[in-house]
Design a protein around this motif. Structure first.
Motif, PDB file in Angstrom:
ATOM      1  N   THR A  76       0.841  -1.201   0.000  1.00 12.32           N
ATOM      2  CA  THR A  76       0.000   0.000   0.000  1.00 12.32           C
ATOM      3  C   THR A  76       0.868   1.239   0.000  1.00 12.32           C
ATOM      4  N   MET A  77       0.196   2.378  -0.297  1.00 11.18           N
ATOM      5  CA  MET A  77       0.903   3.662  -0.339  1.00 11.18           C
ATOM      6  C   MET A  77       0.081   4.705   0.394  1.00 11.18           C
ATOM      7  N   SER A  78       0.771   5.615   1.048  1.00  8.11           N
ATOM      8  CA  SER A  78       0.154   6.802   1.628  1.00  8.11           C
ATOM      9  C   SER A  78       0.459   7.969   0.705  1.00  8.11           C
ATOM     10  N   ILE A  79      -0.537   8.834   0.550  1.00  8.84           N
ATOM     11  CA  ILE A  79      -0.419   9.910  -0.447  1.00  8.84           C
ATOM     12  C   ILE A  79      -0.774  11.236   0.214  1.00  8.84           C
ATOM     13  N   GLY A  80       0.049  12.246  -0.055  1.00 10.01           N
ATOM     14  CA  GLY A  80      -0.244  13.604   0.388  1.00 10.01           C
ATOM     15  C   GLY A  80      -0.580  14.476  -0.804  1.00 10.01           C
ATOM     16  N   LEU A  81      -1.643  15.286  -0.704  1.00  8.07           N
ATOM     17  CA  LEU A  81      -2.117  16.140  -1.810  1.00  8.07           C
ATOM     18  C   LEU A  81      -2.044  17.601  -1.396  1.00  8.07           C
ATOM     19  N   ALA A  82      -1.500  18.423  -2.289  1.00  6.45           N
ATOM     20  CA  ALA A  82      -1.496  19.881  -2.076  1.00  6.45           C
ATOM     21  C   ALA A  82      -1.742  20.559  -3.409  1.00  6.45           C
ATOM     22  N   THR A  83      -2.424  21.709  -3.358  1.00  2.76           N
ATOM     23  CA  THR A  83      -2.766  22.478  -4.565  1.00  2.76           C
ATOM     24  C   THR A  83      -2.161  23.871  -4.465  1.00  2.76           C
ATOM     25  N   ALA A  84      -1.685  24.382  -5.594  1.00  2.00           N
ATOM     26  CA  ALA A  84      -1.038  25.699  -5.611  1.00  2.00           C
ATOM     27  C   ALA A  84      -1.992  26.780  -5.123  1.00  2.00           C
ATOM     28  N   ARG A  85      -1.422  27.736  -4.379  1.00  2.00           N
ATOM     29  CA  ARG A  85      -2.193  28.869  -3.865  1.00  2.00           C
ATOM     30  C   ARG A  85      -1.573  30.166  -4.369  1.00  2.00           C
ATOM     31  N   PRO A  86      -2.382  31.243  -4.449  1.00  2.00           N
ATOM     32  CA  PRO A  86      -1.842  32.522  -4.943  1.00  2.00           C
ATOM     33  C   PRO A  86      -0.686  33.057  -4.110  1.00  2.00           C
ATOM     34  N   ASP A  87      -0.628  32.726  -2.804  1.00  2.00           N
ATOM     35  CA  ASP A  87       0.433  33.273  -1.956  1.00  2.00           C
ATOM     36  C   ASP A  87       1.680  32.397  -1.927  1.00  2.00           C
ATOM     37  N   VAL A 103       4.480  24.213  -2.369  1.00  2.00           N
ATOM     38  CA  VAL A 103       3.404  23.237  -2.607  1.00  2.00           C
ATOM     39  C   VAL A 103       3.874  21.838  -2.206  1.00  2.00           C
ATOM     40  N   VAL A 104       5.141  21.510  -2.533  1.00  3.90           N
ATOM     41  CA  VAL A 104       5.677  20.186  -2.191  1.00  3.90           C
ATOM     42  C   VAL A 104       5.738  20.015  -0.669  1.00  3.90           C
ATOM     43  N   GLN A 106       3.539  17.495   4.241  1.00  2.42           N
ATOM     44  CA  GLN A 106       2.820  17.547   5.523  1.00  2.42           C
ATOM     45  C   GLN A 106       1.529  16.729   5.458  1.00  2.42           C
ATOM     46  N   ALA A 107       0.826  16.803   4.306  1.00  3.29           N
ATOM     47  CA  ALA A 107      -0.389  16.009   4.134  1.00  3.29           C
ATOM     48  C   ALA A 107      -0.052  14.518   4.127  1.00  3.29           C
ATOM     49  N   LEU A 108       1.103  14.152   3.533  1.00  4.29           N
ATOM     50  CA  LEU A 108       1.544  12.755   3.545  1.00  4.29           C
ATOM     51  C   LEU A 108       1.801  12.288   4.977  1.00  4.29           C
ATOM     52  N   TYR A 109       2.412  13.134   5.756  1.00  5.71           N
ATOM     53  CA  TYR A 109       2.688  12.776   7.160  1.00  5.71           C
ATOM     54  C   TYR A 109       1.380  12.528   7.915  1.00  5.71           C
ATOM     55  N   ARG A 126      -1.974   5.101   7.452  1.00  5.15           N
ATOM     56  CA  ARG A 126      -1.405   4.695   6.169  1.00  5.15           C
ATOM     57  C   ARG A 126      -2.503   4.199   5.192  1.00  5.15           C
ATOM     58  N   ASN A 127      -2.063   3.933   3.977  1.00  8.26           N
ATOM     59  CA  ASN A 127      -2.952   3.462   2.885  1.00  8.26           C
ATOM     60  C   ASN A 127      -4.155   4.391   2.746  1.00  8.26           C
ATOM     61  N   ARG A 128      -3.870   5.688   2.653  1.00 13.18           N
ATOM     62  CA  ARG A 128      -4.941   6.671   2.505  1.00 13.18           C
ATOM     63  C   ARG A 128      -4.364   7.949   1.884  1.00 13.18           C
ATOM     64  N   VAL A 129      -5.276   8.840   1.510  1.00 17.44           N
ATOM     65  CA  VAL A 129      -4.895  10.119   0.903  1.00 17.44           C
ATOM     66  C   VAL A 129      -5.025  11.200   1.954  1.00 17.44           C
ATOM     67  N   GLY A 130      -3.943  11.912   2.210  1.00 19.90           N
ATOM     68  CA  GLY A 130      -3.966  13.013   3.151  1.00 19.90           C
ATOM     69  C   GLY A 130      -4.111  14.329   2.417  1.00 19.90           C
ATOM     70  N   LEU A 131      -5.013  15.199   2.874  1.00 27.60           N
ATOM     71  CA  LEU A 131      -5.252  16.495   2.249  1.00 27.60           C
ATOM     72  C   LEU A 131      -4.564  17.593   3.050  1.00 27.60           C
ATOM     73  N   GLU A 132      -4.199  18.651   2.354  1.00 26.63           N
ATOM     74  CA  GLU A 132      -3.543  19.764   3.028  1.00 26.63           C
ATOM     75  C   GLU A 132      -4.539  20.515   3.898  1.00 26.63           C
TER      76      GLU A 132
END
Length: 572
Positions: free
Chosen positions: A530-541, A548-549, A554-557, A564-570
């Motif tokens: 399995t894999m754990s995944i962190g997701l982040a989206t670009a922001r204007p600031d 973003v990385v 941080q979302a991965l952590y 584990r075995n889930r998607v972490g959101l920022e």
């Protein structure tokens, strides 16, 4: 030797007709070559400039459409939030719905935003008990969409006409029928029981004003607003007359082509999706006007090329005249020698040192030319062979150097184990995408993926098995990612996906798809991984691409900590 001076004897032998003269032919040759070169350069430059101008204009249109869409969305969000907050204030929660205090509050709200045409309160049965200026007070709104939906939750209604309200409000100066956008929110008492519905009718004029404020003056651009069903909402004169184009794909910022109602246009669009409203903002400009700068530049280049060609031809003609006169004399002497006068004097008195050297050289040449002819023939043959051999060797060397340079460039940006892009390539792509986001506002998302319990794989099955698992994960990522996505091994068992033109919602869908694909696949030696995944989206600031990385990390952590075995959101 003839007693007459060589010049006098030579001059009558040279034709004086202008079309056959050296100076005119040289002038025409240089003029023609320069003009041809200028035309070729102009054609190449025209293509480059055309593409750049179209892209520049298209990106500017996309920026304008996005700006208008964001402004409308912000206004809708602000009105929506204003109605919700107003319905939750203590006066609306506790005071009688037909009290003077509430009516004064409605009037103050209407005055604070002049595009509110009407604000009212309907009781739980749908009867309007309070309203600005007393309009529609006492009438039933039980069958109105804003009351039906507003009893249960906050509501934003699409643009419509209100016949009863339109009769009470002065008509528009341009003769267009009044159109409104409804905002409504339920009013509850302290016990949570529905007391009524607060509603506003905002004049459609605020949308038109938003467009006018952002549309540059005298640029011949048109802005259209189209609802999710493809119906034209704005401008009013286009309703029923202008057919809307098909929606653009997410990878297109602009198009140059034929519209459904005829005519070539450069156009772009942006989406306004807020509070249930789904509108397309389309900006277009006739192709002829979009490329007006190119046409003007093209005319300037042609005119400049013609003027420079004429000036060059004049200069070449004068320069050729300086050389042609002594050359005519030398030609006359050569003609006499050709007729058998071997005693002709090659000296040209009173001319430049170069011409005198030329005459002496020509005299020496006549005595040695025949003797050297065969020698020169042999030398030329040997020289051509040497040049051909060395040219072939140089060509082969260049080919080898190009192949080596290409391979080195590929290896420098490729991960040796998985064949994916490596971290250096990922950082370059992240920077390029971040600059594009800062330039045109094209959002993007980053997925940071880490294999769960990978140390157990290396400890339990060996590092060779770990390498096979990493290659298996890389193959799964290739199969699951989209064509436009950028996939890289970011380090160890960590991978990175860069998702252009993808917001947080789209990134979450793709992340879950990848997580499920890895979990459902069978990795070599170890089976399920399995894999754990962190997701982040670009922001204007975001000042740097690395920001973003870092948020994705941080979302991965958080995903790891959550099991584990889930998607972490920022974090918002």
């Amino acid at each position: 030797m003839n007693a007459s001076h060589p010049r006098a004897a030579a001059m009558p032998l040279i034709p004086r007709a202008l079309p056959d003269s050296f100076r005119l032919r040289l002038t025409l040759l240089f003029g023609g070559l320069f003009l041809a070169s200028a035309l070729l350069a102009a054609l190449s430059l025209d293509k480059v400039l055309s593409d750049r101008i179209v892209r520049s204009q298209g990106e500017a249109m996309y920026g304008l459409a996005s700006n208008i869409a964001k402004a409308i969305a912000n206004n809708v969000q602000e009105r929506h939030r204003e109605v919700i907050l107003l319905a939750q204030t203590p006066a609306y929660v506790r005071a009688p719905l037909d009290s003077d205090d509430l009516r004064r509050s409605l009037e103050r709200t209407k005055q604070a935003y002049h595009y509110y045409a009407w604000i009212g309160i309907a009781d739980a049965d749908g009867k309007i008990v309070s309203a600005t200026s007393g309009m529609l007070q006492g009438q039933s709104a039980a069958k109105r969409p804003w009351f039906i939906h507003g009893q249960h939750a906050s509501f934003v209604g699409d643009v419509h006409q209100a016949v009863l309200l339109a009769k009470l409000i002065p008509a528009a100066a341009n003769g267009e029928p009044l159109r409104f956008v409804d905002f409504a929110s339920p009013i509850y008492d302290p016990a949570g029981k529905l007391r009524g519905v607060l509603a506003t009718h905002a004049l459609w004029d605020w949308v038109e004003a938003t467009i006018r404020e952002r549309l540059p003056a005298e640029n011949h651009q048109q802005v259209f607003i189209i609802d999710k069903s493809g119906n034209m909402l704005s401008p009013f004169e286009a309703i029923g007359k202008v057919r809307a184009p098909a929606p653009q794909t997410s990878r297109q910022d602009f198009r140059l082509g034929l519209w459904p109602d005829g005519g070539d246009y450069l156009y772009s669009e942006a989406r306004m999706n807020e509070a249930g409203l789904d509108w397309r903002i389309v900006v277009r400009q006739p192709k002829r006007q979009a490329l007006a700068a190119l046409n003007q530049l093209r005319a300037t280049l042609i005119l400049s090329g013609l003027i420079l060609t004429l000036l060059l031809m004049l200069a070449v003609y004068k320069l050729a005249a300086l050389f042609s006169r002594p050359l005519e004399q030398l030609a006359g002497i050569a003609e006499r020698i050709g007729q058998g006068d071997e005693r002709a004097d090659w000296d040209i008195a009173g001319e430049t040192q170069e011409l005198r050297q030329l005459s002496r050289a020509m005299r020496n040449m006549t005595t040695t030319l025949l003797a050297r002819k065969q020698e020169l023939t042999d030398i030329n043959a040997n020289l051509e062979q040497i040049v051909a051999e060395r040219t072939d060797a140089l060509r082969e060397t260049n080919r080898q150097l190009v192949r080596k340079a290409t391979e080195l460039a590929r290896q420098a940006r490729s991960d040796a184990l998985t064949g994916l892009n490596n971290r250096m390539a990922a950082n370059e792509q992240l920077l390029e995408e971040h600059l594009r986001y800062r330039r045109i506002g094209a959002t993007y998302s980053v997925l940071l993926l880490d294999a769960d319990h990978f140390k157990r794989v290396n400890d339990g099955f060996g590092h060779d098995a770990g390498d096979r698992v990493l290659r298996h994960i890389a193959d799964t990522l290739r199969a699951s990612a989209r064509v436009t996505d950028f996939t890289a091994r970011y380090g160890g068992e960590e991978f990175l996906l860069l998702l252009p033109d993808t917001d947080a919602k789209g990134g979450a869908v793709l992340a879950e798809k990848i997580r499920a694909a890895v979990e459902q696949s069978q990795a070599p030696d170890v089976g399920t991984i399995t894999m754990s995944i962190g997701l982040a989206t670009a922001r204007p600031d975001d000042e740097q691409a690395e920001t973003v990385v870092k948020r994705a990390d941080q979302a991965l952590y958080r995903a790891k900590v959550a099991g584990r075995n889930r998607v972490g959101l920022e974090e918002a």
